[in-house]
Design a protein around this motif. Structure first.
Motif, PDB file in Angstrom:
ATOM      1  N   VAL A   1      -6.850 -63.457  23.705  1.00  0.00           N
ATOM      2  CA  VAL A   1      -7.988 -64.283  24.089  1.00  0.00           C
ATOM      3  C   VAL A   1      -9.237 -63.410  24.216  1.00  0.00           C
ATOM      4  CG1 VAL A   1      -8.883 -65.903  25.817  1.00  0.00           C
ATOM      5  CG2 VAL A   1      -6.404 -65.753  25.395  1.00  0.00           C
ATOM      6  N   PRO A   2     -10.309 -63.725  23.505  1.00  0.00           N
ATOM      7  CA  PRO A   2     -11.550 -62.951  23.665  1.00  0.00           C
ATOM      8  C   PRO A   2     -12.108 -63.159  25.063  1.00  0.00           C
ATOM      9  CG  PRO A   2     -11.945 -64.887  22.309  1.00  0.00           C
ATOM     10  CD  PRO A   2     -10.458 -64.815  22.521  1.00  0.00           C
ATOM     11  N   MET A   3     -12.743 -62.124  25.586  1.00  0.00           N
ATOM     12  CA  MET A   3     -13.319 -62.197  26.933  1.00  0.00           C
ATOM     13  C   MET A   3     -14.794 -62.553  26.801  1.00  0.00           C
ATOM     14  SD  MET A   3     -11.080 -61.496  29.380  1.00  0.00           S
ATOM     15  CE  MET A   3     -11.923 -60.651  30.701  1.00  0.00           C
ATOM     16  N   ARG A   4     -15.112 -63.794  27.105  1.00  0.00           N
ATOM     17  CA  ARG A   4     -16.484 -64.267  26.966  1.00  0.00           C
ATOM     18  C   ARG A   4     -16.807 -65.235  28.078  1.00  0.00           C
ATOM     19  NH1 ARG A   4     -16.218 -69.541  24.205  1.00  0.00           N
ATOM     20  NH2 ARG A   4     -18.452 -69.386  23.793  1.00  0.00           N
ATOM     21  N   GLY A   5     -18.084 -65.462  28.272  1.00  0.00           N
ATOM     22  CA  GLY A   5     -18.526 -66.422  29.264  1.00  0.00           C
ATOM     23  C   GLY A   5     -19.675 -67.253  28.735  1.00  0.00           C
ATOM     24  N   LEU A   6     -19.833 -68.437  29.314  1.00  0.00           N
ATOM     25  CA  LEU A   6     -20.923 -69.339  28.928  1.00  0.00           C
ATOM     26  C   LEU A   6     -21.280 -70.201  30.131  1.00  0.00           C
ATOM     27  CD1 LEU A   6     -21.439 -71.424  25.746  1.00  0.00           C
ATOM     28  CD2 LEU A   6     -21.270 -72.633  27.937  1.00  0.00           C
ATOM     29  N   SER A   7     -22.561 -70.434  30.307  1.00  0.00           N
ATOM     30  CA  SER A   7     -23.007 -71.377  31.326  1.00  0.00           C
ATOM     31  C   SER A   7     -24.165 -72.189  30.769  1.00  0.00           C
ATOM     32  CB  SER A   7     -23.441 -70.649  32.598  1.00  0.00           C
ATOM     33  OG  SER A   7     -24.577 -69.842  32.351  1.00  0.00           O
ATOM     34  N   VAL A   8     -24.330 -73.393  31.289  1.00  0.00           N
ATOM     35  CA  VAL A   8     -25.466 -74.230  30.894  1.00  0.00           C
ATOM     36  C   VAL A   8     -26.439 -74.313  32.063  1.00  0.00           C
ATOM     37  CG1 VAL A   8     -24.206 -75.632  29.207  1.00  0.00           C
ATOM     38  CG2 VAL A   8     -24.271 -76.347  31.592  1.00  0.00           C
ATOM     39  N   ALA A   9     -27.709 -74.362  31.736  1.00  0.00           N
ATOM     40  CA  ALA A   9     -28.719 -74.470  32.787  1.00  0.00           C
ATOM     41  C   ALA A   9     -28.607 -75.816  33.502  1.00  0.00           C
ATOM     42  CB  ALA A   9     -30.111 -74.298  32.193  1.00  0.00           C
ATOM     43  N   ASN A  10     -28.249 -76.847  32.749  1.00  0.00           N
ATOM     44  CA  ASN A  10     -28.128 -78.197  33.304  1.00  0.00           C
ATOM     45  C   ASN A  10     -27.037 -78.919  32.523  1.00  0.00           C
ATOM     46  OD1 ASN A  10     -28.411 -80.747  34.321  1.00  0.00           O
ATOM     47  ND2 ASN A  10     -30.533 -81.040  33.696  1.00  0.00           N
ATOM     48  N   PRO A  11     -25.986 -79.412  33.185  1.00  0.00           N
ATOM     49  CA  PRO A  11     -24.875 -80.027  32.451  1.00  0.00           C
ATOM     50  C   PRO A  11     -25.097 -81.487  32.077  1.00  0.00           C
ATOM     51  CG  PRO A  11     -24.341 -79.985  34.775  1.00  0.00           C
ATOM     52  CD  PRO A  11     -25.690 -79.332  34.633  1.00  0.00           C
ATOM     53  N   VAL A  12     -26.299 -82.008  32.228  1.00  0.00           N
ATOM     54  CA  VAL A  12     -26.536 -83.407  31.867  1.00  0.00           C
ATOM     55  C   VAL A  12     -27.767 -83.539  30.984  1.00  0.00           C
ATOM     56  CG1 VAL A  12     -25.489 -84.191  34.036  1.00  0.00           C
ATOM     57  CG2 VAL A  12     -27.970 -84.000  33.870  1.00  0.00           C
ATOM     58  N   ALA A  13     -27.751 -84.567  30.170  1.00  0.00           N
ATOM     59  CA  ALA A  13     -28.896 -84.982  29.364  1.00  0.00           C
ATOM     60  C   ALA A  13     -28.884 -86.509  29.364  1.00  0.00           C
ATOM     61  CB  ALA A  13     -28.802 -84.428  27.945  1.00  0.00           C
ATOM     62  N   GLU A  14     -29.785 -87.119  28.595  1.00  0.00           N
ATOM     63  CA  GLU A  14     -29.840 -88.576  28.573  1.00  0.00           C
ATOM     64  C   GLU A  14     -28.512 -89.165  28.102  1.00  0.00           C
ATOM     65  OE1 GLU A  14     -32.467 -92.228  26.628  1.00  0.00           O
ATOM     66  OE2 GLU A  14     -32.930 -90.142  26.149  1.00  0.00           O
ATOM     67  N   ARG A  15     -27.848 -89.907  28.982  1.00  0.00           N
ATOM     68  CA  ARG A  15     -26.567 -90.571  28.721  1.00  0.00           C
ATOM     69  C   ARG A  15     -25.441 -89.587  28.368  1.00  0.00           C
ATOM     70  NH1 ARG A  15     -27.093 -95.481  29.803  1.00  0.00           N
ATOM     71  NH2 ARG A  15     -29.094 -96.543  29.537  1.00  0.00           N
ATOM     72  N   LEU A  16     -25.560 -88.364  28.832  1.00  0.00           N
ATOM     73  CA  LEU A  16     -24.551 -87.351  28.523  1.00  0.00           C
ATOM     74  C   LEU A  16     -24.305 -86.475  29.744  1.00  0.00           C
ATOM     75  CD1 LEU A  16     -22.767 -85.762  26.440  1.00  0.00           C
ATOM     76  CD2 LEU A  16     -24.801 -84.358  26.003  1.00  0.00           C
TER      77      LEU A  16
ATOM     78  N   ALA B   1     -20.127 -73.968  39.558  1.00  0.00           N
ATOM     79  CA  ALA B   1     -19.883 -73.101  38.397  1.00  0.00           C
ATOM     80  C   ALA B   1     -20.598 -71.768  38.548  1.00  0.00           C
ATOM     81  CB  ALA B   1     -20.347 -73.801  37.120  1.00  0.00           C
ATOM     82  N   ARG B   2     -21.799 -71.794  39.076  1.00  0.00           N
ATOM     83  CA  ARG B   2     -22.566 -70.553  39.228  1.00  0.00           C
ATOM     84  C   ARG B   2     -21.887 -69.610  40.227  1.00  0.00           C
ATOM     85  NH1 ARG B   2     -27.011 -72.835  39.332  1.00  0.00           N
ATOM     86  NH2 ARG B   2     -27.235 -73.161  41.564  1.00  0.00           N
ATOM     87  N   LEU B   3     -21.439 -70.150  41.369  1.00  0.00           N
ATOM     88  CA  LEU B   3     -20.783 -69.317  42.370  1.00  0.00           C
ATOM     89  C   LEU B   3     -19.480 -68.734  41.850  1.00  0.00           C
ATOM     90  CD1 LEU B   3     -21.420 -71.465  45.579  1.00  0.00           C
ATOM     91  CD2 LEU B   3     -22.497 -69.292  44.970  1.00  0.00           C
ATOM     92  N   ARG B   4     -18.657 -69.561  41.212  1.00  0.00           N
ATOM     93  CA  ARG B   4     -17.370 -69.070  40.692  1.00  0.00           C
ATOM     94  C   ARG B   4     -17.600 -68.078  39.557  1.00  0.00           C
ATOM     95  NH1 ARG B   4     -13.478 -71.312  44.346  1.00  0.00           N
ATOM     96  NH2 ARG B   4     -14.891 -72.696  45.479  1.00  0.00           N
ATOM     97  N   GLY B   5     -18.549 -68.389  38.695  1.00  0.00           N
ATOM     98  CA  GLY B   5     -18.824 -67.499  37.574  1.00  0.00           C
ATOM     99  C   GLY B   5     -19.313 -66.141  38.026  1.00  0.00           C
TER     100      GLY B   5
END
Length: 413
Positions: free
Chosen positions: A281-296, A355-359
């Motif tokens: 498994v490659p060791m990588r990370g990703l986070s989004v600034a905001n997990p929502v958008a219009e209707r998503l 997510a930010r705290l755990r990450g």
């Protein structure tokens, strides 16, 4: 009694308007399945979109106490439980060779009133159990095809499927993985990073019993973790090390790899043998600034990717799923559109913080092992010593590690 699942014929182009749902969940992995089940069980007309592809063998997941509570409410835990091993104790051994090496630290779930911090189960069994549950859940319609794109329709989002079908929903839940097409199409800002490591995963059989103790060796190349499996003499392995070393280990034959694992584990479980397929498994990370958008709304790895350290990734994704269910029901109670920004604002805020705290915690631990700086070693060592010496602090950290006390979703309480 088995309830028939309504589906449309594959590759059909039915006349008339596309079917419309309250929520459409895109992605048939564990997080997406859990979200769809949580919504449908309480009367939300829900679509689950995604191919039910085979799950890679040889990977396990440590389901923490909150996740087990959630799966029990969904009706899936009774089928999973006989194939899961309790994690009654956690042992951390510093094997970095540092001058500030602390003594081994041991944490017991009984200190915080639990039989186990969580339960370790093979990932394939978890997903297949949830899929069986999905096929017999009233109010949940399965579309076993990948999404081909989303666009805004009149008061809804329209989803096109790769087999030619389409559907509409007031809210779309993106559970479509770390390379999420829905996230990309919505232009949600991400931050990605990687580590000069890879994680070797496999299943092991060993001579000595694990006694429901999960052991994590902190090495200079990353954590080396043995997690109990049912039967007392089987464990799963997550060996995080330098990329070249991980590839070299993965290329060894079974006998040589088992000997290398036994040596790294200081023979604490006796002689080893490889008892399952391997993964790298490659060791990588990703986070989004905001997990929502219009209707998503994004959940699981569409919203955050964690390296396989500390059992945080999937447990965070299941909290996303349970929190999303709460957001939809809050919108219902207030007679609001579940896809409206106001309905998703609280979900976005709490899930981003979690997510930010755990990450940050996972990232700091991993990077602290890779550095040879004495102040960092000293800080890490002092932290473990403090946890061992101060019971109230230890209990606080254990509780927060298992389940955050603030903002816990209703179905995980």
């Amino acid at each position: 009694m088995t309830v028939p699942v309504p589906t449309s014929p594959p590759r059909a182009h039915p006349a008339g308007p596309p079917p419309r749902f309250e929520v459409a969940v895109v992605g048939a992995g564990a997080a997406g399945l859990a979200a769809a089940l949580a919504l449908a069980r309480d009367g939300v007309e829900t679509a689950l979109v995604g191919r039910h592809a085979p799950v890679a063998d040889g990977r396990t997941v440590a389901l923490l106490d909150g996740s087990v509570r959630f799966l029990r409410v969904l009706g899936a835990w009774d089928e999973i439980a006989p194939h899961a091993a309790p994690l009654a104790e956690l042992q951390i051994v510093d094997d970095t060779g540092s001058l500030f090496r602390p003594p081994p630290a041991r944490f017991s779930a009984s200190e915080i009133g639990l039989d186990a911090f969580g339960w370790n189960v093979e990932s394939a069994r978890l997903v297949e159990t949830l899929r069986r549950q999905a096929r017999t859940t009233p109010g949940l319609t399965l579309f076993e095809a990948d999404s081909a794109g989303m666009h805004r329709a009149d008061g809804a989002a329209a989803l096109a499927l790769e087999d030619g079908r389409s559907l509409e929903a007031r809210l779309v839940v993106g559970a479509d993985g770390g390379r999420s097409p829905l996230r990309t199409a919505a232009s949600l800002r991400t931050r990605e990073w990687s580590y000069p490591q890879a994680a070797l995963t496999t299943l092991l059989a060993h001579d000595r019993p694990h006694r429901d103790i999960s052991t994590e060796f902190h090495t200079r190349n990353g954590p080396f973790t043995l997690v109990p499996l049912p039967g007392g003499h089987r464990s799963s392995l997550v060996w995080v090390t330098a990329e070249r070393a991980a590839k070299r280990l993965s290329d060894l034959d079974d006998a040589a790899l088992a000997a290398a694992v036994e040596h790294q584990a200081r023979s604490m479980l006796g002689a080893m043998r490889i008892d399952g397929p391997r993964g790298l498994v490659p060791m990588r990370g990703l986070s989004v600034a905001n997990p929502v958008a219009e209707r998503l709304a994004l959940i699981g790895e569409a919203a955050h990717v964690f390296p396989p350290i500390g059992a945080q990734g999937l447990n965070l994704g299941l909290r996303d799923a349970a929190a999303l269910r709460d957001a939809v029901f809050s919108a219902r109670e207030a007679n609001r559109d579940p896809g409206a920004p106001a309905s998703l604002a609280g979900f976005a805020r709490t899930r981003s913080m979690d997510a930010r705290l755990r990450g940050t915690a996972v990232d700091w631990l991993n990077r602290s092992l890779l550095t040879g700086l004495l102040p960092v070693d000293a800080l890490r060592g002092l932290g473990l010593v403090a946890l061992g010496a101060i019971p109230p602090l230890r209990r606080l950290v254990m509780r927060e590690g298992v389940q955050p006390r603030l903002g816990a979703p209703q179905l995980m309480r």
